[in-house]
Write an enzyme that holds these catalytic residues in place. Structure first.
Site, PDB file in Angstrom:
ATOM      1  N   PRO A   1       0.849  -1.216   0.000  1.00  0.00           N
ATOM      2  CA  PRO A   1       0.000   0.000   0.000  1.00  0.00           C
ATOM      3  C   PRO A   1       0.873   1.252   0.000  1.00  0.00           C
ATOM      4  CG  PRO A   1      -0.724  -1.550   1.682  1.00  0.00           C
ATOM      5  CD  PRO A   1       0.589  -2.061   1.151  1.00  0.00           C
ATOM      6  N   GLU A   2       0.568   2.157  -0.900  1.00  0.00           N
ATOM      7  CA  GLU A   2       1.284   3.431  -0.972  1.00  0.00           C
ATOM      8  C   GLU A   2       0.421   4.504  -0.295  1.00  0.00           C
ATOM      9  OE1 GLU A   2       4.243   3.941  -2.080  1.00  0.00           O
ATOM     10  OE2 GLU A   2       4.731   2.186  -3.277  1.00  0.00           O
TER      11      GLU A   2
END
Ligand SMILES: [Zn+2]
Length: 270
Positions: A2-3
């Site tokens: 996840p960014e």
């Protein structure tokens, strides 16, 4: 992994269901994730109202009066608000029961995520040395220009340094540098103020766009049937090594920089 846009999307999705709710119980199904879960989580949270759900870099903070639960999704973590009776599956490591009859459930197959505790009025060590948020006014071209003077590291490595600015992951760094016309291997200290202004604007625009689309990572644009999602169509360099540049037609090059795969266009980026 996840960014920042995905974490921000998660925050926005959780907040309406969690903010203002009282935590009625804490279920820890294992003593640790990436790190041991500190005893304050189970001791302090029950009975507390969630005053806010915040994001700092890729961390989420659930604020209560005695302190904040500090969460990181790691490589594979997921937070969902579910009916309390939802059966527990493998990798469902933590439930925070809410007075709405639902649970905030943390699921993390690879356990690179974490659940830690930040006492009220203190800043956790993990958050103490972070650079500004990329979407904040503190992050702009003048800031990057001033901080980069004398630095010989590649500008891409500089941009991905969490002490410089948080949350600019590999995909966003590559695409922002393309949009700003800056070669990723150029020494950070040799980039002009004007070009850093373009770079900061590109970072903000690309991250904001990704947030409005609900976050974008490799995981998202490789849908279960293997068909690419639409964000992939918007990428100019990331994942396009060996293909033709959409702007100038030159072949997108690849290499490693700061131990990360890096793609750039030798025609558009200098
Ligand atoms: Zn090009």
């Amino acid at each position: 992994m996840p960014e920042l846009p995905e974490v921000e999307t998660t925050r926005r999705g959780l907040a309406p269901h969690v903010e203002g709710r009282r935590i009625t119980g804490v279920a820890l199904r294992r003593p640790d994730l990436r790190w041991p879960i500190p005893p304050e989580v189970a001791r302090e949270l029950p009975g507390q109202r969630v005053l806010g759900v915040r994001r700092r870099a890729k961390y989420l903070l659930l604020d209560t009066a005695p302190g904040s639960a500090l969460l990181h999704l790691g490589m594979s973590g997921m937070l969902r608000v579910l009916p309390a009776k939802t059966p527990v599956a493998a990798h469902d490591h933590v439930d925070l029961a809410l007075d709405s009859g639902r649970v905030l459930r943390f699921t993390d197959p690879r356990r690179f995520g974490c659940l830690l505790w930040q006492p009220a009025g203190e800043t956790h060590e993990l958050l103490a040395h972070l650079g500004p948020e990329p979407l904040s006014d503190a992050f702009d071209g003048d800031y990057l220009f001033a901080l980069s003077r004398g630095r010989k590291a590649p500008v891409k490595t500089f941009l991905m340094d969490q002490a410089v600015v948080v949350g600019v992951g590999n995909i966003y760094a590559a695409e922002s540098l393309f949009r700003a016309g800056i070669a990723p291997g150029r020494a950070a200290g040799s980039v002009s103020r004007e070009r850093y202004r373009r770079l900061a604007a590109a970072v903000k625009a690309i991250l904001a766009h990704a947030i409005t689309r609900g976050g974008t990572t490799l995981r998202d644009f490789l849908s279960p049937d293997g068909a690419p999602g639409y964000f992939e169509q918007e990428l100019f360099v990331y994942g396009r090594e060996g293909e033709a540049c959409k702007v100038c037609g030159r072949t997108i090059r690849d290499g490693r920089m700061g131990n990360r795969a890096t793609a750039w266009c030798p025609g558009c980026q200098r």
